[in-house]
Design an enzyme around this catalytic site. Structure first.
Site, PDB file in Angstrom:
ATOM      1  N   ASN A  88     -12.293  12.048 -23.647  1.00  0.00           N
ATOM      2  CA  ASN A  88     -13.133  13.237 -23.482  1.00  0.00           C
ATOM      3  C   ASN A  88     -13.867  13.269 -22.146  1.00  0.00           C
ATOM      4  O   ASN A  88     -14.177  14.343 -21.631  1.00  0.00           O
ATOM      5  CB  ASN A  88     -14.149  13.300 -24.632  1.00  0.00           C
ATOM      6  N   TYR A 155     -10.222  20.128 -10.163  1.00  0.00           N
ATOM      7  CA  TYR A 155     -10.306  20.167 -11.622  1.00  0.00           C
ATOM      8  C   TYR A 155      -9.047  20.772 -12.236  1.00  0.00           C
ATOM      9  O   TYR A 155      -8.471  20.216 -13.180  1.00  0.00           O
ATOM     10  CB  TYR A 155     -11.540  20.965 -12.048  1.00  0.00           C
ATOM     11  N   LYS A 159      -6.375  18.569 -14.647  1.00  0.00           N
ATOM     12  CA  LYS A 159      -6.127  18.965 -16.032  1.00  0.00           C
ATOM     13  C   LYS A 159      -4.664  19.376 -16.243  1.00  0.00           C
ATOM     14  O   LYS A 159      -4.074  19.096 -17.293  1.00  0.00           O
ATOM     15  CB  LYS A 159      -7.071  20.096 -16.442  1.00  0.00           C
ATOM     16  N   THR A 192     -22.313  23.388 -22.823  1.00  0.00           N
ATOM     17  CA  THR A 192     -22.498  21.983 -22.480  1.00  0.00           C
ATOM     18  C   THR A 192     -23.120  21.852 -21.092  1.00  0.00           C
ATOM     19  O   THR A 192     -23.277  22.828 -20.358  1.00  0.00           O
ATOM     20  CB  THR A 192     -21.151  21.239 -22.478  1.00  0.00           C
TER      21      THR A 192
END
Length: 252
Positions: A88, A155, A159, A192
C-alpha cells in the site's frame, strides 16, 4: 491463523485496512515509518495480534531482508492458514512536469511505488514457493496508471509499471505448483493525506488542481474505510483472478 502484512499502515488506506483486520484469529504486521497507538489499542480490545515494523521502504536495499525476516517468523506457525501481503505504501510526489522535478525525489518515488513492490513480490514468491496455503499479494494501484496527468509523470509511470508487473507475475504463477495470487487494486479518489498533498501543489506544476479541490469541497472523496472494506471483501473471496487489475468502481 491468517497473516496480513500491510505497508504504509499508519495512515490512510493502510490504517483503514488494518482497522478492519484486527479480529481474533488474525495476525497483522504493519510496516511503516511510524507506529500507530490507536491501532495498538484496537488490537488489544479485539484480541487480535498486531506487530509494527518501523522501516523506510524507499531504502530498497533493505527490502529483501525485511521479507526474509517476516516470512521466517510466519513459517514457524504450525497453524498458518493464509498469508496476504498488501503493498500500500506510495507517494504522489514529485508533482512537477518533466524538466522541473528533483532527481532525488524522482528516484525515491520510483523506489517506493515500483521497485519496492517488485522486490517484495520476488522474494515472497521465492520463499513461499513450497508453502501449501493461500498466498495473496495485493498491489495498490491508481487510475493514474491508465491516463497521463500533467505534472504526475513519475506517479503515472510507476503505477502503470506496477500494473504490468502484476499482470505478468499473475501469468507466470498460472504455471506454478503452489501458486501465489497477485492482483492490483485501484482505490479511486479517497480522503487521505495524499489528496492534501495534491491540493497544495502549485497550479503551474499541476494544471488540474482545481478539479481535485472541487472533489474535496463537494464531498466526492470516498472514505478510506469504505475502500478498505471493498478491498478486503475482494481478497478474502475465492473469486480472485490471478494477475488482474481491479477497480473500486466495480464494487460500488
Amino acid at each position: 491463523m491468517k497473516y496480513f502484512i500491510v505497508t504504509g499502515a499508519s495512515k490512510g488506506l493502510g490504517e483503514a485496512t488494518v482497522q478492519q483486520l484486527l479480529k481474533k484469529g488474525n495476525h497483522v504486521i504493519c510496516i511503516s515509518r511510524t507506529e500507530n497507538e490507536k491501532l495498538e489499542e484496537l488490537a488489544n480490545a479485539n484480541g487480535a495480534e498486531l506487530s509494527f515494523l518501523q522501516e523506510d521502504l524507499t531504502k530498497h536495499e533493505r527490502i529483501t531482508g525485511i521479507v526474509q525476516y517476516l516470512l521466517s517468523k510466519i513459517e514457524e506457525d504450525n497453524m498458518l492458514e493464509e498469508v496476504y501481503f498488501i503493498n500500500n505504501a506510495g507517494m504522489v510526489d514529485p508533482i512537477k512536469p518533466a524538466g522541473k522535478a528533483d532527481d532525488k525525489m524522482i528516484t525515491k518515488a520510483i523506489h517506493l511505488n515500483l521497485l519496492t513492490p517488485i522486490l517484495i513480490t520476488n522474494e515472497f514468491i521465492r520463499l513461499t514457493e513450497s508453502w501449501n496455503c493461500k498466498k495473496v499479494i495485493i498491489n495498490i494501484s491508481s487510475g493514474a496508471a491508465n491516463r497521463p496527468i500533467h505534472g504526475w509523470n513519475t506517479y503515472c509511470s510507476t503505477k502503470a509499471g506496477l500494473d504490468m508487473f502484476t499482470k505478468t507475475v499473475g501469468l507466470e504463477q498460472g504455471q506454478a505448483a503452489s501458486p501465489t495470487t497477485i492482483l492490483s487494486f485501484s482505490p479511486g479518489i479517497m480522503d487521505t493525506e495524499m489528496q492534501g498533498v495534491i491540493r497544495n501543489s502549485d497550479k503551474e506544476d499541476f494544471d488540474n488542481i482545481e478539479t481535485f479541490k472541487t472533489y474535496y469541497e463537494e464531498g466526492q472523496l470516498r472514505s478510506p474505510f469504505f475502500v478498505a472494506e471493498k478491498l478486503l471483501e475482494l481478497i478474502l473471496s475465492t473469486n480472485v483472478e490471478n494477475g488482474r487489475v481491479y477497480d473500486i468502481k466495480e464494487f460500488v
